[in-house]
Design a protein around this motif. Structure first.
Motif, PDB file in Angstrom:
ATOM      1  N   ARG A 194      -2.255  29.137  19.377  1.00  0.00           N
ATOM      2  CA  ARG A 194      -0.867  28.935  18.950  1.00  0.00           C
ATOM      3  C   ARG A 194      -0.089  27.964  19.841  1.00  0.00           C
ATOM      4  N   GLU A 195      -0.667  27.551  20.986  1.00  0.00           N
ATOM      5  CA  GLU A 195       0.018  26.561  21.836  1.00  0.00           C
ATOM      6  C   GLU A 195      -0.294  25.140  21.389  1.00  0.00           C
ATOM      7  N   ILE A 196      -1.319  24.988  20.550  1.00  0.00           N
ATOM      8  CA  ILE A 196      -1.861  23.648  20.283  1.00  0.00           C
ATOM      9  C   ILE A 196      -1.561  23.215  18.852  1.00  0.00           C
ATOM     10  N   TYR A 197      -1.322  21.922  18.682  1.00  0.00           N
ATOM     11  CA  TYR A 197      -1.162  21.382  17.335  1.00  0.00           C
ATOM     12  C   TYR A 197      -2.549  20.929  16.867  1.00  0.00           C
ATOM     13  N   LEU A 198      -3.006  21.519  15.760  1.00  0.00           N
ATOM     14  CA  LEU A 198      -4.355  21.211  15.254  1.00  0.00           C
ATOM     15  C   LEU A 198      -4.264  20.369  13.990  1.00  0.00           C
ATOM     16  N   THR A 199      -4.955  19.253  14.001  1.00  0.00           N
ATOM     17  CA  THR A 199      -4.934  18.433  12.781  1.00  0.00           C
ATOM     18  C   THR A 199      -6.271  17.719  12.614  1.00  0.00           C
ATOM     19  N   ASN A 200      -6.353  16.860  11.619  1.00  0.00           N
ATOM     20  CA  ASN A 200      -7.592  16.131  11.346  1.00  0.00           C
ATOM     21  C   ASN A 200      -7.303  14.655  11.132  1.00  0.00           C
ATOM     22  N   ALA A 201      -8.332  13.820  11.383  1.00  0.00           N
ATOM     23  CA  ALA A 201      -8.174  12.378  11.162  1.00  0.00           C
ATOM     24  C   ALA A 201      -8.007  12.098   9.668  1.00  0.00           C
ATOM     25  N   VAL A 202      -8.710  12.852   8.845  1.00  0.00           N
ATOM     26  CA  VAL A 202      -8.656  12.671   7.385  1.00  0.00           C
ATOM     27  C   VAL A 202      -8.189  13.988   6.782  1.00  0.00           C
ATOM     28  N   LYS A 203      -7.260  13.920   5.839  1.00  0.00           N
ATOM     29  CA  LYS A 203      -6.622  15.168   5.383  1.00  0.00           C
ATOM     30  C   LYS A 203      -7.218  15.749   4.098  1.00  0.00           C
ATOM     31  N   HIS A 204      -8.124  15.018   3.477  1.00  0.00           N
ATOM     32  CA  HIS A 204      -8.775  15.568   2.270  1.00  0.00           C
ATOM     33  C   HIS A 204     -10.257  15.813   2.566  1.00  0.00           C
ATOM     34  N   PHE A 205     -10.784  16.863   2.014  1.00  0.00           N
ATOM     35  CA  PHE A 205     -12.203  17.225   2.198  1.00  0.00           C
ATOM     36  C   PHE A 205     -13.073  16.245   1.416  1.00  0.00           C
ATOM     37  N   HIS A 247      -4.833   7.265   8.627  1.00  0.00           N
ATOM     38  CA  HIS A 247      -4.196   7.125   9.936  1.00  0.00           C
ATOM     39  C   HIS A 247      -2.674   7.112   9.791  1.00  0.00           C
ATOM     40  N   TYR A 248      -2.231   6.688   8.637  1.00  0.00           N
ATOM     41  CA  TYR A 248      -0.804   6.724   8.287  1.00  0.00           C
ATOM     42  C   TYR A 248      -0.211   8.108   8.585  1.00  0.00           C
ATOM     43  N   TRP A 249      -0.952   9.153   8.238  1.00  0.00           N
ATOM     44  CA  TRP A 249      -0.447  10.522   8.418  1.00  0.00           C
ATOM     45  C   TRP A 249      -0.558  10.975   9.870  1.00  0.00           C
ATOM     46  N   LEU A 250      -1.643  10.553  10.520  1.00  0.00           N
ATOM     47  CA  LEU A 250      -1.793  10.938  11.932  1.00  0.00           C
ATOM     48  C   LEU A 250      -0.667  10.297  12.744  1.00  0.00           C
ATOM     49  N   ASP A 251      -0.346   9.056  12.415  1.00  0.00           N
ATOM     50  CA  ASP A 251       0.771   8.377  13.104  1.00  0.00           C
ATOM     51  C   ASP A 251       2.059   9.172  12.963  1.00  0.00           C
ATOM     52  N   LYS A 252       2.293   9.659  11.751  1.00  0.00           N
ATOM     53  CA  LYS A 252       3.526  10.427  11.511  1.00  0.00           C
ATOM     54  C   LYS A 252       3.523  11.695  12.361  1.00  0.00           C
ATOM     55  N   ARG A 299       0.861  -1.176   0.000  1.00  0.00           N
ATOM     56  CA  ARG A 299       0.000   0.000   0.000  1.00  0.00           C
ATOM     57  C   ARG A 299       0.898   1.226   0.000  1.00  0.00           C
ATOM     58  N   GLN A 300       0.511   2.143  -0.798  1.00  0.00           N
ATOM     59  CA  GLN A 300       1.381   3.280  -1.067  1.00  0.00           C
ATOM     60  C   GLN A 300       1.876   3.969   0.209  1.00  0.00           C
ATOM     61  N   GLN A 301       3.153   4.224   0.268  1.00  0.00           N
ATOM     62  CA  GLN A 301       3.738   4.919   1.410  1.00  0.00           C
ATOM     63  C   GLN A 301       4.260   6.262   0.915  1.00  0.00           C
ATOM     64  N   PRO A 302       3.396   7.194   0.643  1.00  0.00           N
ATOM     65  CA  PRO A 302       3.882   8.462   0.071  1.00  0.00           C
ATOM     66  C   PRO A 302       4.722   9.227   1.063  1.00  0.00           C
ATOM     67  N   SER A 303       5.671  10.003   0.552  1.00  0.00           N
ATOM     68  CA  SER A 303       6.480  10.761   1.497  1.00  0.00           C
ATOM     69  C   SER A 303       5.884  12.148   1.701  1.00  0.00           C
ATOM     70  N   LYS A 304       5.095  12.601   0.742  1.00  0.00           N
ATOM     71  CA  LYS A 304       4.490  13.929   0.916  1.00  0.00           C
ATOM     72  C   LYS A 304       2.973  13.791   0.925  1.00  0.00           C
ATOM     73  N   LEU A 305       2.348  14.561   1.799  1.00  0.00           N
ATOM     74  CA  LEU A 305       0.892  14.494   1.909  1.00  0.00           C
ATOM     75  C   LEU A 305       0.220  14.791   0.569  1.00  0.00           C
ATOM     76  N   ASP A 306       0.781  15.748  -0.159  1.00  0.00           N
ATOM     77  CA  ASP A 306       0.183  16.130  -1.443  1.00  0.00           C
ATOM     78  C   ASP A 306       0.167  14.982  -2.452  1.00  0.00           C
TER      79      ASP A 306
END
Ligand code: URA
Length: 501
Positions: free
Chosen positions: A373-384, A407-412, A303-310
């Motif tokens: 600005r103290e918090i790291y904000l992210t999402n479970a899924v990175k595409h809309f 989840h691959y990206w959240l792990d990173k 399964r693809q292991q991309p190095s860049k989110l894009d």
């Protein structure tokens, strides 16, 4: 055809030839103003009435003198212009793209009836209304299919622009609106779409609509195809294949123009003939020896292991999003907040939580004594993930497989930031952080759950607060969020071995 020409032609017993909704609309307005009943009008599509197309005869003015025998002369123009509500006009415009031989006559009957007080004509309970709704639906479906199943192929640089070209055979006249969609989605690259009746080219600044320029998909330059086929082979998972389901999702008329269409039957039959023993198609599976049962989720050795989110193609959502939206915040933030997925505004701007949900979050931070600005904000899924509703893109909850793929990206992010506390906003985030089936939102709200060497605190998603109608529920949910963030802060100095007070 000028607006005034329509009633004059009818008076002269000539058919009206229209080639676009705009032409039909101005003709229809003129006819309504002259009280010309639908039965008196013959509508033709361009190309079906050669005499009219090529005749240079001027349009006679409507009068009793030039009305052919047997035809009642037309009424003089009424001072009042017809007024058709916007919603009905939008439906008519959409239905006008539906390739029905009598579409213009039908649309005129609809507005005639509306204008004469029969407002039921807009309702699905009325026979004409039902047909109108069905036409709109068919057109929307075709637009959706064209968005989903068109494939742009990269052309060789030396071939000059456009950089990408695609071929599609739409059932209805949806090319102009689909072109607008890709204009907004594909940025500055140049592209063209060919269909049997028309073509459209985007030169990076302007859309050019022309007649047909290609005869079939064979006219496309296939530079990008090898790459696409390699990608498709690598994501193809025969352990999950259900050929019937696949065909029902991608109607067979699309297969012939999809590059992967040529390789799918072979991959399916390989899977059925035993390639399944490896859990993957030949190109993907590497296990040898005895047949082992393998869970589909584990059967993804390549399964693809991309190095860049894009570059991520781990699920299909990238195709419909403007861009991937990664997390943001201090590299070593102590609190990481995980949302569901970017919304419409986040998708366009490429930044998490900048839309209405993000604004509400700022109020929660404020009430909890925290700063964004103290918090790291992210999402479970990175595409809309979204579905069209009129001109809007409405949020659609991501599927479990999409959450798992991402989840691959959240792990990173977790490995890089190493937060002490994760705050999960809502059910999707909770599932992503703890794994599906491990915890329910209702049971976890406001509690601290131990996860390895960190804590997880679950609160509502801000969209829930934006959505609930009654004020009391809103305030209660707001309080759960504020208390959850206060709990998160209190956990920072408490190692996970020590249960929260
Ligand atoms: N909702 C989310 O979960 N995340 C965003 O970034 C925006 C809205």
């Amino acid at each position: 055809m000028s607006a005034a020409a329509a009633s004059a032609k009818v008076a002269a017993g000539r058919p009206l030839v229209v080639s676009s909704f705009q032409e039909w609309r101005s003709a229809a307005r003129d006819l309504l103003m002259h009280e010309v009943a639908p039965e008196r009008v013959t509508w033709n599509e361009v190309g079906t009435h050669a005499a009219d197309l090529f005749s240079g005869a001027p349009d006679p003015a409507p009068s009793a003198d030039n009305a052919p025998a047997g035809l009642t002369p037309l009424q003089p123009a009424l001072p009042k212009r017809p007024s058709i509500p916007r919603a009905l006009m939008d439906m008519l415009q959409s239905a006008a793209c539906c390739r029905m031989p009598d579409r213009w006559a039908f649309l005129y009957r609809v507005i005639w009836r509306w204008q004469h007080g029969e407002h039921d004509v807009q309702s699905p309970a009325d026979a004409d209304g039902a047909r109108l709704h069905a036409m709109v639906k068919a057109v929307r479906r075709e637009e959706h299919d064209m968005h989903a199943y068109i494939r742009f192929r990269e052309r060789p640089l030396e071939a000059g622009p456009p950089q990408f070209a695609a071929w599609f055979e739409p059932r209805h006249d949806v090319l102009p609106q689909v072109a607008e969609h890709f204009k907004d989605r594909m940025g500055n690259v140049t592209w063209m779409i060919g269909t049997p009746d028309a073509s459209v080219m985007w030169d990076g600044a302007t859309l050019h609509h022309t007649g047909p320029l290609m005869k079939s998909a064979a006219d496309l330059d296939d530079a990008g195809e090898a790459l696409w086929l390699t990608y498709y082979r690598s994501i193809f998972n025969p352990a999950r294949v259900n050929a019937q389901l696949m065909q029902s999702h991608i109607p067979s008329r699309f297969w012939k123009n999809l590059p992967e269409g040529a390789i799918v039957p072979q991959m399916v039959s390989n899977a059925e003939l035993g390639a399944r023993s490896t859990g993957q198609a030949q190109a993907v599976g590497r296990k040898s020896g005895a047949t082992i049962p393998i869970a589909p989720a584990d059967a993804q050795p390549e399964r693809q292991q991309p190095s860049k989110l894009d570059e991520c193609r781990r699920c299909e959502l990238w195709q419909f999003a403007t861009q991937a939206v990664g997390g943001e915040g201090p590299k070593k933030a102590q609190i990481m907040l995980v949302g569901e997925q970017p919304g419409d505004q986040e998708d366009l701007a490429g930044k998490a939580f900048i839309g209405p949900a993000g604004q509400l979050l700022d109020r929660v931070f404020n009430a909890a004594g925290l700063e964004r600005r103290e918090i790291y904000l992210t999402n479970a899924v990175k595409h809309f993930k979204w579905e069209p509703r009129g001109k809007r893109r409405l949020h659609k909850t991501p599927a479990q497989r999409e959450v798992e793929a991402c989840h691959y990206w959240l792990d990173k992010e977790l490995a890089a930031v190493k937060p002490k506390v994760i705050v999960a906003l809502g059910a999707t985030a909770l599932k992503s952080v703890l794994g599906s089936g491990s915890a329910k939102l209702g049971e976890s709200l406001g509690k601290a759950i131990r996860l390895g060497d960190r804590w997880v605190v679950t609160v509502y998603h801000p969209s829930y607060i934006l959505r609930v109608p009654d004020e009391a529920t809103k305030q209660a949910a707001f309080k759960v969020m504020v208390d959850g963030l206060k709990l998160a802060q209190s956990l920072l100095n408490r190692p996970p071995e020590e249960p929260p007070a």
